[in-house]
Design a protein around this motif. Structure first.
Motif, short mmCIF file in Angstrom:
data_model
loop_
_atom_site.label_atom_id
_atom_site.label_comp_id
_atom_site.label_asym_id
_atom_site.label_seq_id
_atom_site.Cartn_x
_atom_site.Cartn_y
_atom_site.Cartn_z
N GLU C 276 0.86 -1.32 0.05
CA GLU C 276 0.15 0.03 0.04
C GLU C 276 0.81 1.41 0.05
N LEU C 277 2.04 1.15 0.80
CA LEU C 277 2.64 2.58 0.77
C LEU C 277 3.50 2.60 -0.58
N SER C 278 3.89 1.55 -1.29
CA SER C 278 4.38 1.84 -2.55
C SER C 278 3.55 2.22 -3.56
N ALA C 279 2.12 1.72 -3.47
CA ALA C 279 1.03 2.03 -4.33
C ALA C 279 0.82 3.63 -4.22
N TRP C 280 0.99 4.04 -3.01
CA TRP C 280 0.70 5.40 -2.61
C TRP C 280 1.52 6.26 -3.45
N HIS C 281 2.87 5.75 -3.54
CA HIS C 281 3.86 6.58 -4.05
C HIS C 281 3.87 6.47 -5.45
N SER C 282 3.33 5.50 -6.07
CA SER C 282 3.31 5.43 -7.64
C SER C 282 2.65 6.33 -8.34
N LYS C 283 2.98 6.82 -9.75
CA LYS C 283 2.68 7.80 -10.46
C LYS C 283 1.97 7.35 -11.61
N ALA C 394 -2.17 -6.59 13.64
CA ALA C 394 -2.49 -6.76 11.92
C ALA C 394 -3.64 -6.25 11.55
N LEU C 395 -4.65 -6.00 12.68
CA LEU C 395 -5.71 -5.01 12.49
C LEU C 395 -5.64 -3.65 12.10
N VAL C 396 -4.72 -3.12 12.97
CA VAL C 396 -4.27 -1.90 13.02
C VAL C 396 -3.73 -1.52 11.61
N VAL C 397 -2.86 -2.56 11.38
CA VAL C 397 -2.31 -2.28 9.83
C VAL C 397 -3.12 -2.24 8.83
N LEU C 398 -3.92 -3.34 8.75
CA LEU C 398 -5.27 -3.41 7.90
C LEU C 398 -5.97 -2.04 7.91
N LEU C 399 -6.17 -1.47 8.73
CA LEU C 399 -7.03 -0.10 8.78
C LEU C 399 -6.32 1.00 8.33
N THR C 400 -5.04 1.23 8.67
CA THR C 400 -4.19 2.05 8.47
C THR C 400 -4.11 2.07 6.77
N ALA C 401 -3.88 0.79 6.30
CA ALA C 401 -3.48 0.58 5.11
C ALA C 401 -4.69 1.13 4.09
N THR C 402 -5.89 0.72 4.67
CA THR C 402 -7.36 1.19 4.23
C THR C 402 -7.33 2.62 3.87
N VAL C 403 -6.73 3.19 4.89
CA VAL C 403 -6.86 4.90 4.61
C VAL C 403 -6.05 5.36 3.57
N ILE C 404 -4.69 4.63 3.56
CA ILE C 404 -3.79 5.12 2.55
C ILE C 404 -4.56 4.47 1.11
N GLU C 405 -5.17 3.47 1.28
CA GLU C 405 -5.73 2.99 -0.26
C GLU C 405 -6.68 4.00 -0.59
N ALA C 406 -7.50 4.53 0.43
CA ALA C 406 -8.39 5.54 -0.06
C ALA C 406 -7.70 6.80 -0.67
N HIS C 407 -6.53 7.24 0.06
CA HIS C 407 -6.07 8.40 -0.34
C HIS C 407 -5.63 8.20 -1.85
N TYR C 408 -4.88 7.12 -2.21
CA TYR C 408 -4.58 7.14 -3.57
C TYR C 408 -5.37 6.90 -4.63
N LEU C 409 -6.38 5.96 -4.03
CA LEU C 409 -7.43 5.55 -5.21
C LEU C 409 -8.33 6.83 -5.44
N MET C 410 -8.65 7.52 -4.46
CA MET C 410 -9.52 8.71 -4.60
C MET C 410 -8.89 9.86 -5.34
N SER C 411 -7.66 9.86 -4.78
CA SER C 411 -6.81 11.07 -5.74
C SER C 411 -6.78 10.76 -7.03
N THR C 412 -6.71 9.60 -7.72
CA THR C 412 -6.77 9.28 -8.82
C THR C 412 -8.32 9.40 -9.46
N ALA C 413 -9.45 9.00 -8.70
CA ALA C 413 -10.64 8.99 -9.29
C ALA C 413 -10.96 10.36 -9.26
#
Lengths: 623, 163, 493, 257
Positions: C276-283, C394-413
């Motif tokens: 997720e972190l790498s996806a956040w960074h990709s262009k 793992a739960l904390v990681v999962l939920l944090t990752a979701t936030v990151i995911e939301a950020h990069y997907l939504m900025s693309t959207a």
């Protein structure tokens, strides 16, 4: 088919109709009528406002062995009334002439109506939730539906929308974790199980749960330090959309917090938990958060030069009042908090609509480019005036009643420091709303605004109705207090003894009818003196001179730039960029980490990682 | 004890081949040699497999002579299953190696180098180019002109005065 | 006359004959593949009607554990049905270049079916290798320089992975003297020692190369951004799941101890973070999706590391969800492959594609009521139920990752939905073919949304069935054990 | 840095693997299915070479997978290399370059010899060590030897394709025939015959012939594919070039260390 089903069905129908007819010209009026229908359907459930028992929905689902159900109680009804009311006002405002102009400027009025309808529907779903799972579903739907409303204007709004959705997702994830924890502790998502077993939770669990839920729901309320997204996101939406969002959207957080933290877990547990190495209980800490939420955003509002942003910043601060009142947990305080939801929604909707009306005519909301509009748009001025009096909490408007209740409760409970904090907040409110009305309506009329007229009736009507609501509920607060008390009963907290004119209890008395009459009596005397004197001579504002020079349109004798310079000089550094460091440091950490994680994928020999992974995992098993 | 030691040496040899192969793949930069290292690792794994069926004093699992008539045989035989598996896995290895060689040919044809580092560099640049992203790597090797940020033409005083 | 062995035999047979067919008739080459896939689908689906409880089939008529057996339960049949289905959707109908790609795809289908069905460890290895080689060929099918280089790196790391996996298999063989999974399950107590667990670790790391498990997934971004979107969709959507399936089978049958689960959990968590972190960074979209795919597979792994039915249900749900969403997303990258910044106006040029992107993105973030949410909910409740510190992390990681995911997907959207310059619109137009397929994936997602209740019931049934170790063993070994083995088994016990 | 960490981790891995080995040596590896197969394979399949019974009987599907892998590899290789092949054909095809009469004629001399040996090994796969794979490789060598001796000589690809297609298909078809007879897929057909004779072990020899032809054709195709570009003039040059780059990279490494 219960009345709740009817309401939800109407709401869904509104979504579908406005969604299908998004390109039609008449869609504005159609959806306005459908909002009115929803309002009527809500009135059919009016018994809830006066202590009626909860209405179940006949629809319930079971997904993955988890039941989902919906029901409406007095609290839901109270919030639904505000939701549909503000949606109705915004929809009517947006339906008529405003839509034409919006369309001309590349906007999509149909989409706006659809977005509002969608928001209303999702909010009703949230308000109707009958268990934690449906609460979360509704919560997420509300979050994402409001994103649509926020970003539909395009341009810079999409940046604010993005910020919003990241905060909202973070909040939602906190809520999800909390719900997961509850599921672990109680074995189900139902309210009843939680309420029954909450008393057996350990203190640690209570602390974790309340922090998760308050952070999660607090994001939507804009509690400090999660408030940075809100002002821009609300302000950059199209005018009526801002009005709707500002009036009710962030109150959904309050609703959810009321249900979960107050109703189910119980505030008493929060009071019982002491924070180590301090004199505060968990509840006290939250109250201080609320206090800072009042102060910082309010003073940030003072600094805004865009009328919409100024109002939106107030939305955050006013949320702090509501939270504060509810956390006091005596009949006065919680009634004040709930009442303030209604009062604030009416004020904010009226104010945003008035500002939208100004924008409609002048094409700008920049406070430095406006002024003197009172002669051109007198009715809008009246609406704005009523609204800011209400917002600032000055009699005789409704805002005064709720704020009085909150002040009174703080004094009664012996919390002088918090009382001072709220008063400081009110001071900031008064200063900033003065800036608002001064810079738009008073002072020098700009040359380019010489020929503008009052806005058409389709826009004026909802504004005037809202203004009269602000006045009437200030004049006779008992009308709303009936509903508030029912909501208190639904929450299971002590109820307020009230009359039509206000409060009559051992802890405090307030009679707004009397106060208003006295006030108007005073005004009457003043008017008598004013008009019985010499007739004033009306001149054009440029028919004047200063320092021996005649004024021209180029001269700015109306100082609107750098308002409150002196005050800013003293306090500006206190709140400037409050908590922005938190956001930006999180962003930098994430970007630093992600840069280095991507490095790993760019490393030129992936087999090395295979070797390392194999060695470490073998070590894990053998070593 | 001697049996154990011999066994251990055999197994150790197989494991050693695997590790040598892996080290080769990781440390070498010439892609042809990397393939060879992979072959060594595969050989190690195959050896391990075949040793798993090894017995002392046992004969190959083929019935000959009198054993043909006297079924089931009384003589100790080695486990035939690993032998069959090794046969399979060797052929599999051949297939993979052939494909890898074909790829080496094509990579060499396109990039004119066998150095993995260089190939990786060029490949990333190609990917960045095809996806229109300015490469991270290009920072390290500026290509002459670089666009400067547009100069601020607006008069700061004018715009600031309005705000 | 219905035998699941056809699902392996038929595609291989057709692939062998395809060069000969193609020299005869070009058009036949194009249609024989889909026809075979349809037949495979029919065979797999026909079993669903018959199957009341899991069944084992002895290949060659040799009873397991001596011979190789196929294990048919709901999970393996589901995969066996999904394979031809996905292949049909991602089939290169407009490929006029020759028979090779079709041939490789058929081989892939056969190998994948074998992998899904097989109940023998070495047989699984063989099919896994077949799958690998076919996917190497497909990954390089674009024939660009970068594709060759990326595939080469893929081949090397995958080759090393299979060496490790083979070592693991050899270790298991030395411990148990058998290769049949059910038989291994019977002797599982002998594997609950450092040797057996090391074998598991080696197999996980080795097979994990295809399953995009954390440290061995260096090939993912390279291959997915050089291969054609169809192939990326296939690799990310289907093939990675099959590799995961192997790990689950091994886990359920032989490694129910907490140590093996912990390994999966840690690897999964690291995968989530890294992906997720790498996806956040990709262009650009392709790399963003590849990285997010790594993250998603990490979530799948975390789900499977939860002991019991809950973890199995969550894992299968996440797996199926990703199987639908990721291919759909990859198909959209065809003409949106530039930097994300330049996607402005994409929604205007192809609104359907933009809608689909939004749908997939929302489901991936887990916005209710989309199916992704329910999968995530299962995962969250499972993690909380597991109630151990590592699972909470793992739960904390999962939920944090979701936030990151939301950020990069939504900025693309938001980029996609913002207004752009008119002259770019043509470039951003989606090809109708890919768009149609992506629409089908979207429709599947929506269909799943409206049938959540029956799907959930079926999911629970599958989960209980496939997490039942004794059922698996009983199914295979109830096919009349040979007397010698019976003796040995009783001796061992 | 990378090399150091690689060595550190590799020595760790080696150590751990040795520890593991030491642990299980002491127990001694069990031979559960191996023993059972040794005892009943001859009876069940009638093949003197028990490994063959395993390869084609008990683990027949593995063998199918394996020839499929070879086929896949050759298809993938030709897919990868096909653009080169096209280019070569577009350019002027270099004439047969004679690398010496002795080499060429001895290659032709070896051809029948290798063919015979290969076929022998294939046919006796169920009796003696060897079989389809080993024989197939020798067949491939028979075809490849002339190619090495006379580079640039084309290979009859369509013929190879025909052989590999039909050989592979017949393996599966034999399996399917068993299915149609109501047996399991790949179950051996026919009677066992007299053990130890050429015509024994049912359909196993047939399968081995299919495997042998398939492997032979596959490998020759693979080798020919790989060899074809080097038949080109500029490619021989590239080979020397690659050697030089190797040297330079070696030197570079040396200087580094």
């Amino acid at each position: 088919m219960t009345t709740l089903d009817t309401l939800l069905l109407f709401s869904l129908l509104t979504v579908l109709v406005s969604g299908l007819g998004v390109r039609l010209k008449m869609i504005g009026w159609v959806s306005a009528i459908m909002f009115a229908a929803q309002f009527v359907a809500l009135l059919f459930m009016g018994g809830l406002g006066y202590g009626g028992s909860a209405i179940e929905s006949s629809v319930s689902l079971t997904i993955l062995n988890q039941p989902l159900s919906w029901r409406f109680d007095s609290l839901s009804w109270f919030f639904a009334l505000i939701t549909i009311g503000s949606a109705l006002a915004s929809s009517i405002f947006a339906a008529g002439i405003w839509a034409k102009k919006f369309h001309k400027h590349d906007g999509k009025p149909g989409l706006l109506q659809f977005a509002i309808a969608l928001n209303v529907f999702t909010m009703l779903l949230l308000l109707a939730s009958g268990d934690l799972l449906s609460l979360f579903v509704g919560w997420e739907l509300v979050s994402w539906a409001s994103l649509l409303l926020m970003v539909m204007a395009g341009g810079s709004s999409s940046q604010w929308g993005l910020r919003y959705i990241v905060y909202a997702t973070a909040g939602a994830m906190a809520v999800l974790a909390g719900i997961g924890l509850i599921y672990h502790l109680t074995g189900s998502f139902s309210y009843a199980d939680l309420a029954n077993t909450a008393a057996t939770f350990s203190s640690t669990n209570i602390v974790i749960l309340s922090l998760l839920f308050i952070a999660g729901f607090g994001v939507k309320m804009g509690l400090l330090p999660f408030h940075l997204w809100q002002a821009g996101a609300y302000a950059e939406a199209p005018g009526p959309g801002s009005a709707f969002l500002g009036a009710i959207s962030s109150r959904m957080g309050l609703y959810a917090m009321l249900v979960v933290v107050i109703q189910l877990i119980g505030l008493a547990r929060l009071i019982a938990i002491e924070i180590p190495f301090s004199f505060l209980s968990l509840r006290d800490m939250l109250m201080w958060v609320a206090a800072f939420t009042i102060i910082f955003p309010t003073f940030t509002a003072l600094r805004q030069n865009d009328a919409r942003h100024l109002l939106a910043w107030h939305g955050i601060g006013q949320g702090g009042y509501m939270m504060m009142g509810i956390l006091v947990l005596n009949p006065l305080g919680s009634a004040g908090g709930l009442l303030h939801v209604f009062n604030y929604a009416s004020n904010q909707a009226a104010l945003f609509l008035a500002i939208s009306a100004v924008v409609y005519r002048t094409h700008t909301a920049d406070l430095n480019r406006l002024g003197g509009l009172v002669t051109r748009m007198p009715l809008t001025f009246v609406v704005l005036l009523v609204g800011i009096i209400g917002l600032a909490g000055i009699p005789p408007m409704n805002g005064f009643v709720s704020k009085w209740l909150i002040y009174r409760s703080l004094i009664v409970e012996g919390m002088p420091l918090l009382f001072v904090a709220t008063v400081i907040g009110t001071l900031g409110t008064i200063l900033s709303v003065y800036k608002l009305i001064h810079n738009t309506f008073l002072g020098q009329l700009r040359l380019e605004h010489e020929h503008i007229r009052e806005v058409p009736w389709s826009m004026l009507a909802p504004m005037l109705v809202l203004a009269s609501v602000v006045f009437m509920t200030g004049f006779m607060p008992g009308l709303v207090l009936d509903w508030v008390v029912s909501a208190q009963a639904a929450l299971g907290i002590p109820q307020l003894a009230h009359t039509l004119g206000g409060v009559e209890s051992a802890t405090g008395n307030l009679d707004m009818i009397w106060i208003t009459l006295v006030l108007f009596g005073g005004f009457g005397v003043g008017a008598l003196l004013f008009y019985s004197g010499n007739k004033a001579k009306r001149v054009h504002q440029l028919d004047n001179y200063a320092g021996g020079h005649f004024l021209t349109a180029d001269d700015r004798y109306h100082y609107s730039n750098n308002f409150y310079a002196g005050l800013m000089h003293h306090i500006g550094s206190w709140y400037r960029g409050t908590f922005k460091w938190l956001e930006s440091s999180i962003i930098s950490i994430v970007s630093l980490l992600s840069g280095s994680t991507q490095r790993l994928f760019h490393s030129f020999h992936p087999a090395l990682f295979l070797l390392i992974a194999a060695t470490l995992s073998l070590y894990f098993f053998v070593g | 004890m001697t049996t154990n030691l011999i066994h251990w040496l055999l197994y150790g040899g197989a494991m050693g081949l695997i590790v040598i192969g892996i080290v080769g793949v990781v440390t070498l930069t010439n892609i042809f040699r990397i393939i060879l290292a992979l072959v060594i690792a595969e050989a190690g794994a195959n050896l391990l497999l075949v040793i798993a069926g090894y017995r002392f004093d046992a004969i190959a699992p083929i019935l000959t002579g009198q054993a043909l008539s006297a079924m089931p045989t009384t003589q100790i035989m080695v486990d035939p299953v690993p032998q069959a598996m090794v046969l399979t896995s060797i052929v599999i290895g051949v297939g993979v190696q052939a494909l890898a060689l074909a790829l080496v040919l094509k990579v060499y044809k396109n990039y004119q180098t066998l150095d993995l580092r260089e190939i990786h560099h060029r490949m990333l640049a190609d990917i960045d180019h095809s996806s229109g992203v300015i490469s991270l790597l290009s920072e390290e090797q500026p290509k002459g002109e670089r666009p400067l940020p547009e100069p601020e033409t607006k008069n700061v005083l004018n715009s600031g005065g309005e705000k | 006359m219905n035998n699941i062995a056809f699902n392996v035999a038929l595609p291989l047979l057709t692939a062998f004959l395809l060069p000969i067919i193609s020299s005869g008739s070009k058009s036949a080459t194009r249609f024989v593949g889909p026809f075979v896939l349809l037949a495979m689908l029919w065979f797999a689906l026909a079993y669903f009607n018959v199957l009341q409880h899991p069944v084992a089939i002895a290949l060659g008529g040799f009873l397991p554990p001596l011979g190789i057996s196929f294990h048919l339960d709901n999970l393996s049949l589901l995969m066996a049905a999904l394979i031809p289905l996905m292949m049909l959707l991602l089939w290169p109908y407009n490929n006029r270049e020759g028979f090779r790609e079709e041939s490789l795809l058929l081989l892939l289908a056969g190998a994948a079916s074998g992998l899904a069905l097989s109940g023998d460890l070495f047989n699984i290895y063989v099919f896994y290798e077949l799958l690998s080689v076919a996917s190497f060929g497909l990954a390089a099918a674009n024939r660009t320089a970068a594709a060759f280089a990326a595939t080469f790196r893929y081949v090397i790391i995958s080759g090393l992975g299979t060496v490790l996996a083979l070592t693991g298999i050899a270790l298991i063989y030395t411990q148990t003297g058998t290769l049949n999974l059910a038989h291994i399950g019977l002797l599982a107590s002998q594997l609950n020692n450092p040797v057996g667990l090391s074998a598991f670790a080696l197999i996980v790391i080795g097979i994990g190369v295809k399953a995009e498990i954390f440290p061995v997934n260096g090939w993912v971004p390279e291959v997915y951004s050089t291969a054609s979107p169809r192939i990326s969709a296939l690799l990310a959507g289907l093939i990675s799941k099959l590799a995961v399936l192997v790990i689950i089978r091994l886990l359920v049958v032989a490694y129910q101890g907490s140590q093996a689960l912990t390994l999966l959990l840690v690897l999964g968590m690291l995968g989530i973070i890294w992906g997720e972190l790498s996806a956040w960074h990709s262009k650009d979209l392709k790399r963003m999706f590849s990285f997010s795919s790594i993250g998603q597979l990490g979530m799948v792994l975390v789900a499977f590391s939860i002991p019991g039915d809950a973890g199995m249900a969550a894992g299968i749900a996440m797996m199926l969800h990703h199987l639908v969403v990721k291919p759909g997303m990859f198909l959209l990258t065809e003409n949106w492959n530039g930097p994300i910044k330049k996607l402005k106006g994409a929604a205007t040029s192809s609104p359907l594609a933009a809608f689909l992107f939004m749908l997939f993105a929302l489901s991936m973030i887990g916005v209710p009521p989309l199916p992704g949410f329910w999968a995530k909910l299962l995962l969250v409740t499972g993690l909380v139920e597991a109630n151990a510190p590592l699972y909470i992390i793992a739960l904390v990681v999962l939920l944090t990752a979701t936030v990151i995911e939301a950020h990069y997907l939504m900025s693309t959207a938001l980029k996609i939905f913002s207004r752009g310059k008119k002259k770019h619109f043509k470039k951003l137009l989606q090809t109708p073919f890919n768009l149609t397929i992506a629409t089908i994936f979207g429709a599947v997602l929506l269909a799943a949304l409206f049938t959540l209740t029956p799907l959930g019931n079926k999911l629970n049934q599958i989960a209980t069935e496939s997490s039942d170790r004794s059922l698996y063993i009983k199914t295979t070994l109830s096919l009349k054990l040979p007397p010698q083995v019976k003796q040995q088994v009783s001796k061992v016990q | 840095m990378r090399n150091i960490s690689a060595l550190v981790f590799a020595s760790g891995l080696a150590f751990l693997l040795l520890v593991i080995t030491w642990q299980f040596i002491l127990g001694g590896a069990p031979m559960l299915i191996g023993e059972a197969i040794l005892q009943q394979a001859a009876e069940e399949l009638g093949a003197a070479n028990l490994v063959t019974s395993v390869v084609l009987g008990y683990r027949g599907i593995d063998t199918l997978g394996e020839i499929a892998i070879l086929f896949t590899a050759s298809t993938a290789t030709s897919l990868v290399l096909s653009s080169i092949a096209e280019k070569t054909s577009a350019k002027s095809k270099p004439g047969l370059r004679d690398d010496g009469t002795i080499l060429a004629s001895s290659a032709s001399l070896f051809f029948p010899l290798l063919m015979t040996i290969g076929l022998y090994i294939i046919l006796h796969g169920h009796l003696t060590p060897g079989g389809g794979f080993q024989g197939g490789v020798i067949l491939a060598a028979a075809f490849f030897l002339p190619l090495l001796a006379v580079p640039g000589r084309g290979v009859n690809h369509s013929g190879l394709a025909l052989v590999e297609g039909f050989a592979g298909a017949s393996f599966i078809v034999i399996g399917i025939i068993a299915l149609f007879q109501g047996k399991a897929f790949l179950q051996p057909l026919f009677g066992h015959g007299e053990m130890g004779s050429l015509l024994s072990a049912g359909s196993l020899p047939l399968l081995y012939i299919a495997v042998g032809l398939k492997v032979g054709a596959e490998l020759s195709g693979l080798l020919a594919n790989l060899a074809e570009p080097s038949g080109n003039g500029d490619e021989t040059l590239s080979a020397t070039e690659s050697a030089s780059t190797e040297q330079t990279s070696m030197q570079a490494e040396k200087t580094k260390s």
